[in-house]
Design an enzyme around this catalytic site. Structure first.
Site, PDB file in Angstrom:
ATOM      1  N   ARG A 184     -12.226 -46.295  21.067  1.00  0.00           N
ATOM      2  CA  ARG A 184     -11.184 -47.318  21.030  1.00  0.00           C
ATOM      3  C   ARG A 184      -9.837 -46.702  21.381  1.00  0.00           C
ATOM      4  O   ARG A 184      -9.000 -47.329  22.041  1.00  0.00           O
ATOM      5  CB  ARG A 184     -11.129 -47.987  19.652  1.00  0.00           C
ATOM      6  CG  ARG A 184     -12.275 -48.951  19.395  1.00  0.00           C
ATOM      7  CD  ARG A 184     -12.351 -49.401  17.958  1.00  0.00           C
ATOM      8  NE  ARG A 184     -11.115 -50.039  17.502  1.00  0.00           N
ATOM      9  CZ  ARG A 184     -10.854 -50.311  16.222  1.00  0.00           C
ATOM     10  NH1 ARG A 184     -11.739 -49.996  15.279  1.00  0.00           N
ATOM     11  NH2 ARG A 184      -9.722 -50.900  15.887  1.00  0.00           N
ATOM     12  N   CYS A 243      -3.914 -47.028  12.701  1.00  0.00           N
ATOM     13  CA  CYS A 243      -5.329 -47.351  12.946  1.00  0.00           C
ATOM     14  C   CYS A 243      -5.368 -48.730  13.585  1.00  0.00           C
ATOM     15  O   CYS A 243      -4.484 -49.082  14.357  1.00  0.00           O
ATOM     16  CB  CYS A 243      -6.142 -47.278  11.652  1.00  0.00           C
ATOM     17  SG  CYS A 243      -5.600 -48.430  10.364  1.00  0.00           S
TER      18      CYS A 243
END
Length: 285
Positions: A184, A243
């Protein structure tokens, strides 16, 4: 006791289940892509099905800033104090937080309590999976609530805002450590939230939270140091953790605290904010 000052083991907690000064908190929360038999996992439903005796459920999507467009934005000190006090938690309690993954969303709730002034908050190493594996007692339903007074003492300097991050990315005054999976971070894998760009903030370092844990427990301090150093992070310089939505960034925060790094912040909006906008620079590599 565990090797980290911020974690305890299951035998430690089992021996203290009847201690009135210990509050046990189930902080289970899951990404929409986390499935069991093809069905998304539900933290609250899992809590009601089985939890550590006496544990109360901390809903990170309820104890939050209600008018925020972002997921589980940090609540105001007043709202936080009212809601956790209603759960029967005092700022003077020893607060033990766990989740259904071992170490995942519990770190976010640990961080919530810490920046709101609770000085004795720890994580259960291995979480509920370790508790069950050790064949320790569990309960179903909801634990009775006995409200207490929680006095919040908020530490705003521990939180990075969007404006802070624009400045940090622009001048490099802090290192950005990103806890998302590497795919990601590089943009190879899509984000779990629809419509969000892939990639990372310019100059950020990839420090997947899974590299800091083993079997749902925090790794030893020397291994934690190695993970950060191997990722390119200079532990002599300040760090901001990030995150997908401010949850697993807290695992990096726990790790930094464990190795004695104190000059750090957590970006509450994280990639949900940065990657969800069209006016922010994004790198893919």
């Amino acid at each position: 006791m565990s090797a980290s000052p911020f974690t305890v083991d299951t035998d430690w907690l089992f021996a203290r289940l009847d201690d009135p000064n210990i509050s046990i908190v189930d902080a289970s929360w899951y990404l929409p892509t986390m499935l069991v038999n093809g069905v998304p996992r539900d933290g609250k439903a899992e809590y009601e099905a089985q939890h550590i005796p006496g544990a109360v459920y901390f809903d990170i999507d309820d104890i939050t800033q209600a008018d925020s467009p972002l997921p589980h934005t940090l609540a105001s000190p007043e709202v936080f104090a009212q809601k956790v006090g209603a759960l029967g938690i005092s700022d003077e309690d020893t607060i033990v937080v766990y989740d259904g993954m071992g170490l995942f969303s519990a770190a976010r709730v640990w961080w919530n309590f810490r920046i709101m002034g609770a000085s004795k908050v720890v994580l259960l190493n291995g979480g509920l999976p370790q508790w069950i594996e050790n064949r320790l007692p569990i309960e179903a339903g909801r634990s009775p609530l006995y409200p207490k007074l929680f006095k919040a003492n908020y530490t705003p300097e521990a939180v990075a805002s969007f404006d802070d991050m624009k400045a940090i990315v622009g001048d490099g005054s802090m290192q950005v450590a990103d806890a998302r999976p590497a795919a990601r971070f590089t943009g190879e894998a899509p984000e779990p939230r629809a419509g969000m760009r892939s990639g990372h903030m310019p100059g950020a370092y990839s420090v997947p939270m899974t590299d800091l844990t083993s079997n749902g427990a925090l790794r030893p301090a020397d291994e934690l140091k190695s993970v950060f150093i191997n990722a390119g992070v200079d532990l002599q310089k300040p760090v901001v953790t990030s995150c997908g939505s401010g949850v697993t960034a807290a695992v990096l925060t726990v790790a930094l605290e464990t190795i004695g790094h104190r000059d750090h912040k957590l970006y509450d909006g994280s990639w949900s904010e940065w990657g969800g906008r069209e006016d922010t620079p994004v790198e893919i590599d």
